[in-house]
Scaffold this active site. Sequence first.
Site, mmCIF file in Angstrom:
data_model
loop_
_atom_site.group_PDB
_atom_site.id
_atom_site.type_symbol
_atom_site.label_atom_id
_atom_site.label_comp_id
_atom_site.label_asym_id
_atom_site.label_seq_id
_atom_site.Cartn_x
_atom_site.Cartn_y
_atom_site.Cartn_z
ATOM 1 N N HIS A 37 -2.283 16.959 20.733
ATOM 2 C CA HIS A 37 -2.176 15.556 20.285
ATOM 3 C C HIS A 37 -0.825 15.312 19.609
ATOM 4 O O HIS A 37 -0.212 14.262 19.810
ATOM 5 C CB HIS A 37 -3.275 15.229 19.262
ATOM 6 C CG HIS A 37 -4.678 15.371 19.774
ATOM 7 N ND1 HIS A 37 -5.564 16.295 19.286
ATOM 8 C CD2 HIS A 37 -5.341 14.687 20.742
ATOM 9 C CE1 HIS A 37 -6.717 16.176 19.906
ATOM 10 N NE2 HIS A 37 -6.609 15.216 20.808
ATOM 11 N N LYS A 148 -3.668 17.557 30.562
ATOM 12 C CA LYS A 148 -4.813 18.484 30.487
ATOM 13 C C LYS A 148 -6.028 17.813 31.143
ATOM 14 O O LYS A 148 -6.775 18.437 31.874
ATOM 15 C CB LYS A 148 -5.074 18.820 29.016
ATOM 16 C CG LYS A 148 -6.492 19.179 28.651
ATOM 17 C CD LYS A 148 -6.773 20.624 28.906
ATOM 18 C CE LYS A 148 -8.065 21.112 28.305
ATOM 19 N NZ LYS A 148 -9.260 20.368 28.696
#
Length: 277
Positions: A37, A148
């Site tokens: 993140h 991802k």
Amino acid sequence: MNILHQKTDITANTKKWQQAGETVCLVPTMGNIHSGHLALIAKARQTASRVIVSIYVNPTQFGAGEDFDHYPRTLDSDCAAIEASGGCDAIYTPASMYEDGHATSIVPGGVATPMEGEARPHFFTGVATVVLKLFTHIPADFAIFGEKDFQQLEVIRQMVRDLDLPVQILAHSTIREADGLALSSRNHYLSPADRKLAPLLYAEMQVTATQIKDGAPVEAALEKARNRLTEAGFGAIDYFDLRRADDLQICRFAAPHSRIFAAVWLGSTRLIDNHPL
Ligand code: PAF
């Protein structure tokens, strides 16, 4: 950093910045912030003059019996991690995104149909619905998603295209542990023994990609990798396949933009990953 809970406040902030000539990038997350993140937030900072991180564990993308109740909710340490890595302009963390009586959903087709669409039929309806609502609460110029969850990224791109949404979607490559395991909030669920085994998934994706590029028959190379994962101790393999990156259709030759996509159980944890050829 401003922590806002009300949609009217985050919308007003976004519009105030844009009216002053600034650009805004949204980083949608479900919290439990990790280096993956933080890399998205860093890229958002390079892209726009203002960065908003949303933190919301979205109930509609979890199916019955999935981990909604156990999903880690770590707002204080999330804010500290974001602050320590350079901060953002606002964190939007609504108590709920759904009013009582909510009865409208986005049901994506196309790239949402295979893989996760088959294994978790509720999932992309929940994701697309909450992301569209986030884009409404935060009319950002840009939004950024990690590769991802490559299929999720493609589903969002498709929704933006199909519904003419005025937001530009950016992608960031997958961030991995030193041993190759793709970062995910769900990695915490792995037992110590499973954590040791987990990097084998990425290793098998890399080996198989190389074999296919070198001319090995695709289905045989994939089948051998699936067998090696099973022999090593992985559980059910939802998919371990080669697909085109643009439409996510099965591909049986080394097409330039193809990727290996995998979803594999390890103990009670489901790992998903992908790797470009
Ligand atoms: O990738 C995630 O964390 C979630 O699916 C998202 C995009 C924040 C929607 O809830």
